[in-house]
Write a protein that holds these residues in place. Structure first.
Motif, PDB file in Angstrom:
ATOM      1  N   PRO A 189       0.851  -1.189   0.000  1.00 24.43           N
ATOM      2  CA  PRO A 189       0.000   0.000   0.000  1.00 24.43           C
ATOM      3  C   PRO A 189       0.886   1.237   0.000  1.00 24.43           C
ATOM      4  N   ILE A 190       0.323   2.344  -0.476  1.00 23.09           N
ATOM      5  CA  ILE A 190       1.119   3.571  -0.512  1.00 23.09           C
ATOM      6  C   ILE A 190       1.130   4.161   0.895  1.00 23.09           C
TER       7      ILE A 190
ATOM      8  N   HIS B 233       2.835   7.077   3.570  1.00 17.67           N
ATOM      9  CA  HIS B 233       3.595   8.320   3.595  1.00 17.67           C
ATOM     10  C   HIS B 233       4.095   8.619   4.992  1.00 17.67           C
TER      11      HIS B 233
ATOM     12  N   HIS C  98       5.613  14.094   4.760  1.00 17.99           N
ATOM     13  CA  HIS C  98       4.736  14.949   3.984  1.00 17.99           C
ATOM     14  C   HIS C  98       5.538  16.154   3.528  1.00 17.99           C
ATOM     15  N   ASN C  99       5.845  16.173   2.269  1.00 14.51           N
ATOM     16  CA  ASN C  99       6.627  17.291   1.758  1.00 14.51           C
ATOM     17  C   ASN C  99       5.867  17.943   0.617  1.00 14.51           C
TER      18      ASN C  99
ATOM     19  N   LEU D 113      13.088   7.182  -1.429  1.00 14.66           N
ATOM     20  CA  LEU D 113      11.901   6.320  -1.485  1.00 14.66           C
ATOM     21  C   LEU D 113      12.271   4.852  -1.378  1.00 14.66           C
TER      22      LEU D 113
ATOM     23  N   ASP E  29      11.109   2.177   1.421  1.00 14.40           N
ATOM     24  CA  ASP E  29      10.493   0.898   1.061  1.00 14.40           C
ATOM     25  C   ASP E  29      11.234  -0.275   1.681  1.00 14.40           C
TER      26      ASP E  29
ATOM     27  N   ILE F 179      -9.927  -2.252   3.144  1.00 12.99           N
ATOM     28  CA  ILE F 179     -11.323  -1.952   2.836  1.00 12.99           C
ATOM     29  C   ILE F 179     -12.112  -2.073   4.138  1.00 12.99           C
TER      30      ILE F 179
END
Lengths: 497, 310
Positions: free
Chosen positions: B52-53, B55, B58-59, B76, B80, B155
């Protein structure tokens, strides 16, 4: 295919995508205006284009999270068309470019991107950066010192504001630059050029209109060369940007769909009164940096851009050009690959030559397609000349039978046939010559012809010639059979090493 | 002889159990083990690592600094790397639990003097469930999935009372032309089967499978057909009856009227049947759009595991 997307594509990252989309939209406005100025059209043409392209590509594009809009790369190709024939022909050319791109998608032309080596890609980006910078020069020549001061201040804000605690990471610094410089100019009553001086800004939503050009062959011949150039350059930048994003986010994209999507977007742009565009490497990077990943980020960027532009167009008009120039210099600096300068010392010389050729040809012609083509051709020539090194002929002489055996090892092709021939000593008197070619690869008819010539010449000198292993060697004649994905065949061909 | 030769060149087929954090994962492993034992097939327990993405930073500074691309790619990928190491470890814990259950299962089988599992392995793969299944489809004999699938965390189930179908289940079934067992309750050894039978290739396949399976000699099979055309229905039922008799299966048949899924579910409850076997998503897109899919409705409302065949 073109419209299929998963829930994850759109709603996998709602918060991140919307925030990133807004950040991108803020940066898209000055860029769209700047690129309109490059092309020589009213700012509204670039702004409508950026809206249309971003929104359409969000739906039909092959790379989620990539930002497409009006770009410098395509704007540079339109200048003479606009000058000679006017806006309507540009709109028609945009539509035609889109049609060509869809065609390219169906013809799988995206696979040609594999011919673009890293050096060519770096050259492309560096050339693009230089062209974007050069396009700002008219705004920086024959102007008062105020413009220099404002531009310098703008750049300082862009690079330093992000270091401000908290606020720096929340408010996009290009926006701060624009607001501060505009406030300064208005408050102090400085007389500098503003965006309002550059042409008409949009005051309504875009409407669908067929370009007002005569539907004749003559029109086609006028716009076709421009459309072809736009289609090629647009796909080049889009596919390269997609590759960059694939690598950056560790996800895959559908390059074929991206080609067709770019086409649909350009047709849409042309019909909404916008110019052709493509993916933007700088904005796409800003999007990823701001947390945008999904299709929603691209969609948001387009929609927010339109809302801002239509409802605050009066305010847009008073923004000084210096603010725009500062933002564009940032884009230029961000697009340039600075490591490539350092790498000149460590990279092999051919790589550097390919990169520099791409840059020089592009900057000279203002056409990225020419630059890339020269880079690709040069890279292929270097490759061919290096492959020539992988060939040698060993000689062994058997006293008893008076037999000279030549064993050919490696790659025989058009570029190495001369070298191949030189290994043979035609003056030497022997009874028999055996040419063992089972460890050689005869790549093309030049190679076969060279072998024929050697045999003929030896026979002429009164030698009996025997060739052994010819079957294996000539099997490598690529045109005769397909090796595609057959490991045992590849193994056999490479066995010569 | 030639048959056994060709079987050797084919990839090995596994009973594939896909598990995650969901509460049903234990049941998925148990049902898969039961199937693997019954069919004498090797068992693979698979955990997919979705990405899932996320973050952490926050930039929104919106500027491009020199060499932004290289810097961003590097940061990144470092992010990961840390996250994926955590995910892999988390998955390993889940799989270790499955491994324990299977060892127990083996021991119990030996104690009872039964044949245990021929082979069982645990594996992890990166990617979404659909991507993974696309990659592995040649190696799957039967797929076993939990009802509130591998995505239950992302979900949010709005309506807890109805069955929440993992968003990927329907896609997985449609994608994979393999039998899929959907698990929606804690394991209890099935004693009876409802074969929802109609005139579709999937249903005929289900009938063939039941006739061929050694398992079904020990189970009571109810072959059920729902139709408003009783005459035609009778013929179909007769076909099933003949095949089941020849195969020596203990069975009874029923011909029902009404809406397919409600009739089937009522019958299942009345006779307390443990497992439903049926063909899945047989109709075209248009039919499904107009009348809805029986398979989807069964998935939504059934309380018992479903074995779907395509």
């Amino acid at each position: 295919m073109l419209f299929s997307s998963t829930r994850q594509d759109w709603l996998g990252n709602v918060r991140g995508d919307i925030l990133a989309g807004i950040v991108v939209a803020l940066a898209l406005v000055p860029e769209a205006i700047a690129f309109s100025i490059i092309a020589g059209v009213d700012p509204k043409v670039g702004l409508y284009a950026s809206f249309a392209i971003a929104v359409i590509i969000a739906i039909v594009g092959g790379r989620a999270g990539m930002i497409s809009a009006a770009t410098a790369a395509t704007a540079l190709l339109m200048i003479t068309l606009v000058k000679d024939h006017g806006l309507e022909y540009l709109l028609a050319a945009s539509v035609l470019a889109g049609v060509l791109q869809i065609l390219a998608g169906y013809l799988n032309l995206h696979t040609l991107i594999s011919f673009i080596s890293r050096s060519v890609m770096v050259g492309f980006l560096n050339a693009l950066a230089i062209l974007i910078f050069m396009a700002q020069l008219p705004e920086l020549t024959n102007v008062t010192w105020h413009v220099y001061a404002l531009t310098a201040l703008g750049l300082a804000i862009i690079y330093l504001f992000p270091y401000v605690p908290k606020l720096g990471k929340i408010i996009p610094s290009p926006l701060v630059t624009i607001v501060v410089l505009t406030a300064l100019v208005v408050y102090m009553g400085i007389d500098v050029r503003t965006i309002g001086d550059m042409g008409e800004l949009p005051d309504t939503l875009p409407i669908f209109l067929w370009p007002d050009v005569p539907m004749t062959l003559e029109t086609l011949w006028i716009i076709l060369p421009y459309s072809v150039a736009i289609a090629i350059v647009g796909l080049l930048e889009s596919l390269m940007t997609a590759q960059v994003l694939d690598e950056m986010t560790d996800t895959d994209s559908d390059k074929k769909r991206e080609c067709k999507g770019q086409g649909v977007a350009n047709i849409g742009s042309g019909l909404m009164g916008g110019m052709a565009g493509c993916a933007m490497i700088g904005q796409s990077i800003i999007n990823v940096k701001s947390g945008g990943r999904g299709r929603l980020s691209t969609m948001t960027a387009g929609v927010v851009l339109l809302i801002m532009v239509v409802f605050v167009s009066d305010w847009l008009a008073i923004i000084p050009m210096a603010a725009l120039v500062a933002v564009m210099i940032m884009v230029s600096i961000g697009t340039f690959n600075w490591n490539s300068i350092v790498e000149i010392r460590t990279n092999p010389l051919p790589a550097t030559i390919v990169m520099l050729t791409t840059v020089i040809v592009t900057v000279g012609t203002h056409n990225l397609a020419f630059g890339v083509i020269s880079g690709v051709v040069l890279a292929a020539l270097f490759m061919a000349s290096r492959l020539r090194e992988f060939m040698l002929v060993e000689k062994t002489f058997d006293e008893a039978t008076q037999t000279q055996t030549y064993t050919v090892i490696g790659q025989v092709f058009f570029n190495s046939t001369e070298k191949f021939t030189q290994y043979f000593d035609f003056k030497e008197v022997v009874d028999k010559v055996v040419i063992d070619v089972h460890r050689a690869h005869f790549w093309d008819i030049s190679a076969v012809y060279a072998l024929d010539k050697v045999v003929l010449k030896l026979r002429r000198e009164g030698v009996d010639v025997e060739i052994i292993g010819l079957n294996q060697a000539s099997e490598t004649l690529m045109d005769k059979f397909a090796v595609h994905d057959k490991p045992e065949k590849i193994e056999k061909m490479m066995g010569g090493h | 002889m030639t048959h056994s030769h060709s079987a050797q060149t084919e990839p090995k087929k596994w009973i594939m159990a896909c598990i995650d954090d969901s509460s049903l994962s234990n049941a998925v492993v148990d049902y898969a083990a039961w199937l693997a034992q019954a069919f004498g097939q090797p068992l693979e327990v698979l955990h997919t690592l979705e990405h899932p993405i996320q973050h952490n930073s926050h930039n929104h500074s919106g500027n491009l600094t020199p060499n932004q691309q290289e810097w961003l790619t590097k940061s990144l990928s470092e992010e990961d790397q840390v996250l994926n190491k955590q995910r892999i470890q988390h998955g390993k814990d889940i799989l270790a639990n499955a491994q324990l259950r299977l060892t127990d299962f083996q021991q119990q089988a030996t104690q009872q003097g039964l044949n245990g599992l021929v082979e069982y392995v645990t594996k992890q793969r990166h990617g979404t469930l659909t991507d993974t299944l696309t990659d592995l489809q040649d190696n799957i004999k039967v797929l076993v999935l939990g009802m509130n699938g591998t995505q239950s965390q992302t979900i949010k189930d709005a309506n807890k009372s109805a069955n929440t179908i993992g968003s990927q289940i329907e896609a997985a079934i449609k994608l994979l032309h393999k039998p899929v067992l959907i698990v929606n309750q804690m394991f209890s050894t099935p004693n009876s089967i409802m074969l929802a039978f109609n005139d579709t290739p999937g249903a005929h396949l289900a009938l063939e499978m039941i006739c061929a399976s050694p398992l079904c000699k020990t189970l009571k099979v109810h072959a059920v057909h729902v139709t408003d055309n009783l005459q035609k229905g009778q013929i179909l039922i007769e076909q099933a009856r003949q095949k089941l008799t020849t195969a020596g299966v203990t069975f009874q048949t029923a011909l029902l009227q009404g809406q397919a899924h409600t009739a089937l579910l009522d019958y299942q409850q009345q006779h307390n049947l443990d497992l439903t076997v049926m063909g899945a998503f047989n109709h075209g897109k248009l039919h499904t759009l107009l009348f809805g899919s029986v398979t989807a409705k069964m998935l939504q409302h059934t309380q018992k595991p479903l074995l779907l065949l395509r």
